[in-house]
Design a protein around this motif. Sequence first.
Motif, PDB file in Angstrom:
ATOM      1  N   GLU A  40       1.488  -3.082   6.827  1.00  0.00           N
ATOM      2  CA  GLU A  40       2.164  -4.023   7.726  1.00  0.00           C
ATOM      3  C   GLU A  40       1.767  -3.734   9.176  1.00  0.00           C
ATOM      4  OE1 GLU A  40       4.394  -6.585   6.871  1.00  0.00           O
ATOM      5  OE2 GLU A  40       3.658  -6.179   4.862  1.00  0.00           O
ATOM      6  N   ASN A  41       1.294  -2.528   9.435  1.00  0.00           N
ATOM      7  CA  ASN A  41       0.882  -2.108  10.767  1.00  0.00           C
ATOM      8  C   ASN A  41      -0.577  -2.516  10.986  1.00  0.00           C
ATOM      9  OD1 ASN A  41       0.025  -0.721  13.063  1.00  0.00           O
ATOM     10  ND2 ASN A  41       1.113   1.146  12.536  1.00  0.00           N
ATOM     11  N   PRO A  42      -0.876  -3.316  11.978  1.00  0.00           N
ATOM     12  CA  PRO A  42      -2.255  -3.765  12.185  1.00  0.00           C
ATOM     13  C   PRO A  42      -3.230  -2.643  12.545  1.00  0.00           C
ATOM     14  CG  PRO A  42      -0.830  -4.520  13.966  1.00  0.00           C
ATOM     15  CD  PRO A  42       0.051  -3.874  12.947  1.00  0.00           C
ATOM     16  N   ARG A  43      -2.720  -1.472  12.893  1.00  0.00           N
ATOM     17  CA  ARG A  43      -3.587  -0.343  13.223  1.00  0.00           C
ATOM     18  C   ARG A  43      -4.026   0.430  11.983  1.00  0.00           C
ATOM     19  NH1 ARG A  43      -1.102   2.707  18.252  1.00  0.00           N
ATOM     20  NH2 ARG A  43      -3.131   2.452  19.240  1.00  0.00           N
ATOM     21  N   ASN A  44      -3.399   0.159  10.842  1.00  0.00           N
ATOM     22  CA  ASN A  44      -3.735   0.844   9.593  1.00  0.00           C
ATOM     23  C   ASN A  44      -4.394  -0.131   8.620  1.00  0.00           C
ATOM     24  OD1 ASN A  44      -2.404   3.076  10.643  1.00  0.00           O
ATOM     25  ND2 ASN A  44      -0.516   2.635   9.554  1.00  0.00           N
ATOM     26  N   LEU A  45      -5.249   0.399   7.773  1.00  0.00           N
ATOM     27  CA  LEU A  45      -5.901  -0.439   6.769  1.00  0.00           C
ATOM     28  C   LEU A  45      -5.049  -0.549   5.511  1.00  0.00           C
ATOM     29  CD1 LEU A  45      -9.548   0.875   7.164  1.00  0.00           C
ATOM     30  CD2 LEU A  45      -8.568  -1.233   8.079  1.00  0.00           C
ATOM     31  N   LEU A  46      -4.616   0.590   4.997  1.00  0.00           N
ATOM     32  CA  LEU A  46      -3.798   0.645   3.787  1.00  0.00           C
ATOM     33  C   LEU A  46      -2.713   1.688   3.982  1.00  0.00           C
ATOM     34  CD1 LEU A  46      -6.672   0.651   1.132  1.00  0.00           C
ATOM     35  CD2 LEU A  46      -5.154  -1.258   1.647  1.00  0.00           C
ATOM     36  N   GLU A  47      -1.732   1.669   3.109  1.00  0.00           N
ATOM     37  CA  GLU A  47      -0.650   2.652   3.141  1.00  0.00           C
ATOM     38  C   GLU A  47      -0.576   3.352   1.783  1.00  0.00           C
ATOM     39  OE1 GLU A  47       1.378   3.294   5.740  1.00  0.00           O
ATOM     40  OE2 GLU A  47       0.707   1.637   7.004  1.00  0.00           O
ATOM     41  N   ILE A  48      -0.229   4.623   1.817  1.00  0.00           N
ATOM     42  CA  ILE A  48       0.066   5.390   0.611  1.00  0.00           C
ATOM     43  C   ILE A  48       1.559   5.691   0.651  1.00  0.00           C
ATOM     44  CG2 ILE A  48      -0.316   7.536  -0.642  1.00  0.00           C
ATOM     45  CD1 ILE A  48      -3.124   7.621   0.633  1.00  0.00           C
ATOM     46  N   ILE A  49       2.282   5.207  -0.355  1.00  0.00           N
ATOM     47  CA  ILE A  49       3.736   5.336  -0.372  1.00  0.00           C
ATOM     48  C   ILE A  49       4.157   6.075  -1.637  1.00  0.00           C
ATOM     49  CG2 ILE A  49       5.914   4.063  -0.425  1.00  0.00           C
ATOM     50  CD1 ILE A  49       4.397   1.695   0.847  1.00  0.00           C
ATOM     51  N   PRO A  50       4.916   7.158  -1.519  1.00  0.00           N
ATOM     52  CA  PRO A  50       5.460   7.785  -2.724  1.00  0.00           C
ATOM     53  C   PRO A  50       6.405   6.803  -3.421  1.00  0.00           C
ATOM     54  CG  PRO A  50       5.752   9.205  -0.806  1.00  0.00           C
ATOM     55  CD  PRO A  50       5.287   7.871  -0.308  1.00  0.00           C
ATOM     56  N   ALA A  51       6.282   6.682  -4.724  1.00  0.00           N
ATOM     57  CA  ALA A  51       7.110   5.729  -5.465  1.00  0.00           C
ATOM     58  C   ALA A  51       8.595   6.031  -5.299  1.00  0.00           C
ATOM     59  CB  ALA A  51       6.726   5.737  -6.934  1.00  0.00           C
ATOM     60  N   LEU A  52       8.938   7.268  -5.046  1.00  0.00           N
ATOM     61  CA  LEU A  52      10.346   7.628  -4.864  1.00  0.00           C
ATOM     62  C   LEU A  52      10.990   6.907  -3.686  1.00  0.00           C
ATOM     63  CD1 LEU A  52      10.255  11.476  -5.515  1.00  0.00           C
ATOM     64  CD2 LEU A  52      11.216   9.698  -6.989  1.00  0.00           C
ATOM     65  N   THR A  53      10.199   6.515  -2.707  1.00  0.00           N
ATOM     66  CA  THR A  53      10.778   5.882  -1.517  1.00  0.00           C
ATOM     67  C   THR A  53      11.224   4.448  -1.765  1.00  0.00           C
ATOM     68  OG1 THR A  53       8.636   5.134  -0.684  1.00  0.00           O
ATOM     69  CG2 THR A  53       9.402   7.295   0.046  1.00  0.00           C
ATOM     70  N   ILE A  54      10.777   3.834  -2.828  1.00  0.00           N
ATOM     71  CA  ILE A  54      11.150   2.430  -3.034  1.00  0.00           C
ATOM     72  C   ILE A  54      12.243   2.246  -4.071  1.00  0.00           C
ATOM     73  CG2 ILE A  54       8.944   1.533  -2.244  1.00  0.00           C
ATOM     74  CD1 ILE A  54       8.361   0.951  -5.220  1.00  0.00           C
ATOM     75  N   ILE A  55      12.916   3.343  -4.452  1.00  0.00           N
ATOM     76  CA  ILE A  55      14.037   3.165  -5.383  1.00  0.00           C
ATOM     77  C   ILE A  55      15.230   2.526  -4.687  1.00  0.00           C
ATOM     78  CG2 ILE A  55      13.351   4.980  -6.964  1.00  0.00           C
ATOM     79  CD1 ILE A  55      15.531   6.751  -5.675  1.00  0.00           C
ATOM     80  N   GLN A  56      15.272   2.619  -3.363  1.00  0.00           N
ATOM     81  CA  GLN A  56      16.322   1.921  -2.625  1.00  0.00           C
ATOM     82  C   GLN A  56      15.939   0.451  -2.511  1.00  0.00           C
ATOM     83  OE1 GLN A  56      16.295   4.064   1.056  1.00  0.00           O
ATOM     84  NE2 GLN A  56      17.870   5.478   0.353  1.00  0.00           N
ATOM     85  N   GLN A  57      16.867  -0.410  -2.774  1.00  0.00           N
ATOM     86  CA  GLN A  57      16.600  -1.850  -2.770  1.00  0.00           C
ATOM     87  C   GLN A  57      16.072  -2.323  -1.430  1.00  0.00           C
ATOM     88  OE1 GLN A  57      16.677  -3.799  -5.506  1.00  0.00           O
ATOM     89  NE2 GLN A  57      15.726  -5.347  -4.227  1.00  0.00           N
TER      90      GLN A  57
END
Length: 103
Positions: A40-57
């Motif tokens: 979502e940040n125009p300064r970054n190409l891709l993001e690496i997100i731990p799956a644990l962070t998206i358990i919150q709705q």
Amino acid sequence: MLKWCKDLRIGEGVKKADKIRRKLNHGKIVPGVYLITFSENPRNLLEIIPALTIIQQSAADICPEIIGLAGDKDEAVDMVVEIIQEVYDATGDFRIEEYWKNR
């Protein structure tokens, strides 16, 4: 509900990817799995997100489209490098989201 790319890239360290996707879609904990997403940040190409962070709705609701599943952080980094190299080799540019959606 999470947004998944039709052409989801799955790392070799990921076992039972369909089961993992189902769990993530239902807000279940999936330790050790990392997601590759558009940034979502125009300064970054891709993001690496731990799956644990998206358990919150609330986190799942704002998660960008997922284009890759990796079994650990090292595999996620390798996958990001491969994706960026693939896009650059094909286009000579770094417009990853545009390339990914139009290929």
